[in-house]
Scaffold this motif. Structure first.
Motif: not given
Length: 427
Positions: A221-230, A343-349, A409-413, A415-422
């Motif tokens: 559902g989030g742009a950051v993680l969806r891109r990382l999965m692909i 990618c692992l760093e971006i995921t955990h953030n 989009p850069a995760p702010t670190g 919470s997921p709500a801040q790191a990912l768009p709705a």
């Protein structure tokens, strides 16, 4: 516990987790052949391992988020001990099949908890703004070092084991079982983590599916993680193209299957060394490129160019072919490791502790899905159009995946709500 102490423990666990697979890698197929299994039966054993791993990937990730990282890592080590010990004494197809099941369970259980433990511990010490790159890079480097040393030691052990005491090819998995036993002891006594409270079996069974569903929704559902999965799926396709096509290519260059096996063992060890180097260089690559996403682009482009080099040199014969393939192989793993760490760093953030391991398991599942696509397509393409065509296709896929990191989009670190768009806004 200090940040330095947490890093040392994470590096040790990372090394010990991947040492057993490295030890058994060179002798696994030869051991099963020597014990009377045919190629079709060996294929079934490997397939069962893969199916078990894929099936349990998400449930075990959710389990680690619910009951804790240490318990799941300890269970993984125990299943590794059982699987490799059984493998060393197996004499029938069904014994090897059961060993494959145990190893598949262990692999699924080990996917993510160690890294999640380190990130959670570092956040507890330094806060959510802690720099994850150096620690994740060193952990990734230790995994590659373990595989490099393991494949070399596993290749040499059958020559050193006394035939009167043990079937020589059984020595590497037996050594792997002993290494996994050391891992079990280290995990139990050296990885403290906050208690997760007393839970009934029914409570755990309710929480794990909910955690898995939440983690998958977050990943998709989030742009950051969806891109990382692909991106992970693209990496899986490329890695499988290497595992699937390189052994035959090197055997062809070396002249015989036996000599090709030796050449492949050496090239694989060099590749793991390149992966260790790439993991170590990841923080520097991110700094030089101006951020983790740009560093991941650089690593992805290097990987794509390396596969392109394999395609371009597919017509070379003899020593020039071996050297060019070896150099491309090493560069490929350097670039892939840089991308993987960042990618692992971006995921955990982009996630919190509540779904950390589930999300990393989803990434691992994406990687394996890409490998399945490669198995179904690239082998046939290579048979019909040649190695150059198959590797060229893999290079194009990898190069295209670099676009996933453009304007990420850069995760702010926090919470997921801040790191990912709705979800509704990201499509």
């Amino acid at each position: 516990m200090t940040a330095r102490s947490a890093l040392r423990r994470y590096m040790l666990v990372s090394f010990l987790t991947w040492l057993p697979p490295g030890l058994m890698m060179a002798s696994m197929v030869l051991l099963m052949t020597g014990r009377g299994l045919g190629l079709a039966e060996i294929g079934l054993v490997v397939t069962v391992f893969s199916v078990v791993t894929v099936t349990l990937e998400l449930p075990t990730g959710g389990l680690a988020d619910v009951i804790g990282r240490r318990m799941v890592l300890a269970a993984s080590a125990a299943f590794t001990v059982a699987g490799l010990a059984l493998m060393s004494v197996s004499t029938t197809f069904w014994m090897f099949m059961l060993s494959g099941v145990f190893k598949g369970v262990a692999r699924a259980l080990s996917s993510g908890p160690a890294t999640s433990w380190y990130v959670d511990t570092l956040h507890g010490i330094e806060g959510r703004d802690a720099d994850l790159r150096p620690g994740l890079a060193r952990g990734g480097a230790m995994e590659s070092v373990a595989l490099c040393l393991g494949v070399l030691a596993g290749g040499a052990l059958p020559l050193l084991a006394p035939p009167s005491l043990i079937f020589p090819l059984a020595a590497p998995p037996l050594a792997g079982a002993m290494a996994a036993l050391v891992l079990l002891i280290v995990v139990v006594f050296a990885l403290p983590e906050p208690g997760h409270g007393r839970r009934s079996l029914a409570g755990v069974l309710r929480e794990v599916p909910a955690t898995v569903i939440g983690g998958v929704r977050l990943s998709l559902g989030g742009a950051v993680l969806r891109r990382l999965m692909i991106a992970s799926a693209a990496s899986g396709l490329v890695l499988m193209s290497i595992e699937l096509l390189t052994p035959g290519r090197l055997a062809e260059l070396a002249g015989t299957a036996e000599e090709g096996s030796l050449v492949y063992a050496v090239v694989a060890a060099l590749g793991f060394a390149g992966s260790a180097l790439g993991s170590s260089l990841a923080p520097r690559a991110a700094r030089l490129a101006g951020g983790s996403a740009r560093g991941a682009i650089a690593g992805t482009v290097l990987t794509a160019l390396s596969i392109g080099a394999l395609a371009a040199t597919a017509g070379l014969d003899g020593p020039p072919g071996v050297v060019s393939a070896g150099l491309a192989y090493v560069c490929l793993f350097v670039g892939g490791a840089v991308t993987a760490v960042l990618c692992l760093e971006i995921t955990h953030n982009a996630v919190t502790a509540a779904e950390r391991t589930t999300v990393t398991s989803t990434s691992s599942l994406s990687l394996q899905s890409g490998g399945i696509v490669a198995n179904l397509t690239l082998g046939s393409l290579a048979a019909q159009a040649g190695l150059a065509a198959a590797w060229s296709a893999a290079a194009v896929v990898m190069l295209a995946s670099a676009l996933l990191f453009v304007r990420m989009p850069a995760p702010t670190g926090s919470s997921p709500a801040q790191a990912l768009p709705a979800r509704s806004g990201s499509g």
